[in-house]
Scaffold this motif. Structure first.
Motif, short mmCIF file in Angstrom:
data_model
loop_
_atom_site.label_atom_id
_atom_site.label_comp_id
_atom_site.label_asym_id
_atom_site.label_seq_id
_atom_site.Cartn_x
_atom_site.Cartn_y
_atom_site.Cartn_z
N ARG A 192 7.19 -1.05 -6.04
CA ARG A 192 7.43 0.01 -5.02
C ARG A 192 6.13 0.38 -4.69
N GLN A 193 5.77 0.68 -5.96
CA GLN A 193 3.89 1.65 -5.73
C GLN A 193 2.68 0.22 -4.78
N ASN A 239 3.93 0.64 -1.79
CA ASN A 239 3.75 1.98 -0.88
C ASN A 239 1.94 2.01 -0.42
N ASP A 289 1.10 -0.43 2.59
CA ASP A 289 1.67 0.55 3.80
C ASP A 289 0.42 0.97 3.91
N SER A 290 0.06 1.62 2.91
CA SER A 290 -1.36 2.54 3.41
C SER A 290 -2.78 1.83 4.19
#
Length: 377
Positions: free
Chosen positions: A207-208, A211, A214-215
């Motif tokens: 998950r990290q 993220n 995505d950024s």
């Protein structure tokens, strides 16, 4: 029949928890129709036309080896599955008729010698770019009239359960990888974990890491789900590391990229054995080079180095080494980041431990963690 189908679904979900149990599932599927179907779970790369590992029941082992070594490049059946959406059962008759495969080397040298196994069907369970994971069953031509319809009904019934079991296997394999990756990580909750192939294809991201992707500030993925670093220099360095044929120890990159806090990226070679008993959860072959990446902040509190210097009388270099140790880096990795010798780094570690009055590096990790979070003191 319904009771026996229920048993098959139980076996499938059990195999999601333990990869070795797929063999019992495949045999039970064949037994349900009197042993007349040769069953297989397999991964396939449609670009390279290579098998990504398979479990099978009823096939001649010699033919399975020849398929992996050569005939996978001739297999239009697997390539045809890439055109389908996950979950649709594809009868082999459609494929043979569409491609005229009876006139091919694959048919003459691999299919026909195995008692002409042109009947049966396959179903695509999962697809990632040009890679797939599928369930199939092959039927001898002389048995097709008797077994074709009952076998297709069985596959249709099993398909949603197999897809769910495969997703469970992927999730568990990812969790197992993440656990291995986080052994020496100070702050797992803020660490990205990825598995990538040599051509940068992202096989897994926690998950990290998702993220971070995505950024796009540090890393991102292209339209083919290939990993890219935002900084061209570090992206080039990543390519060099992944292309290395002799990478046997972890490599470390210190990522600045105009961010307030530097990031550390550790890259380690990964084998299918590292997945334990759930290797079917990942779409890469047993002989295919893959790499485990962890990305984390070098340290979380900007003034932590200054606090270390004030509290223990450390030099700036000693404080920096302590922060690297608290991030889980080894002396060799620290020397690569700082451009100094391993001998120098070890001396700085020794001096820092003496000033901090500790005997083990694990105590350094504990002290730094407590300084970052007073609740741990």
């Amino acid at each position: 029949m319904e009771d026996r189908l229920a048993i098959l679904t139980t076996l499938a979900y059990g195999a999601a928890l333990d990869d070795e149990k797929w063999d019992a599932f495949l045999q039970a599927c064949s037994d349900l129709v009197g042993g007349g179907v040769r069953t297989c779970l397999f991964g396939y790369d449609a670009d390279a036309r290579i098998e990504l590992g398979a479990r099978q029941f009823g096939y001649d082992p010699a033919y399975q080896l020849s398929y992996a070594a050569y005939y996978s490049q001739k297999d239009f059946l697997a390539a045809r599955l890439m055109e389908e959406g996950p979950g649709r059962v594809v009868p082999y008759g459609e494929v043979w008729n569409d491609f005229g495969l009876r006139n091919t080397e694959f048919y003459d040298d691999w299919v026909r010698p195995q008692e002409d196994i042109i009947g049966g069907c396959s179903v695509l369970l999962f697809k990632q770019e040009k890679r797939l994971f599928a369930f199939s069953g092959s039927i001898r031509s002389r048995d097709s009239d008797q077994l074709e319809r009952p076998w297709q009904r069985i596959v249709t019934y099993l398909t949603p359960h197999l897809r769910q079991a495969f997703e469970v296997a992927r999730a568990l394999a990812g969790a197992e990888l993440e656990k291995k990756a986080m052994v020496n990580v100070q702050n797992p909750a803020r660490t990205g974990c990825l598995v990538v192939s040599r051509d940068r294809r992202i096989v897994f991201a926690n998950r990290q890491a998702e993220n971070m992707l995505d950024s796009g500030e540090l890393v991102r993925s292209d339209f083919r789900q290939r990993l890219l670093f935002a900084d061209p220099t570090w992206d080039q360095r990543l390519g060099q590391i992944l292309a290395s044929r002799i990478l046997t120890t972890p490599q470390t990159l210190r990522l600045l990229n105009d961010l307030p806090t530097p990031f550390i990226c550790r890259i380690a070679p990964l084998g299918s054995d590292d997945l334990g008993t759930r290797s079917s959860g990942m779409l890469f072959g047993r002989e295919e080079p893959c790499f485990l990446l962890t990305i984390s902040q070098e340290h979380d509190v900007p003034d932590i180095g200054e606090r270390l210097r004030n509290r223990f009388g450390l030099t700036p270099h000693e404080a920096q080494v302590v922060l690297h140790i608290s991030s889980g880096l080894l002396a060799k990795e620290i020397s690569e980041i700082r451009g100094t010798s391993v001998h120098t780094v070890r001396n700085q570690i020794h001096n820092a431990m003496s000033k901090m009055e500790v005997r083990r590096q694990s105590e350094i990790v504990r002290i730094v963690a407590a300084m970052r979070n007073p609740l741990l003191q």
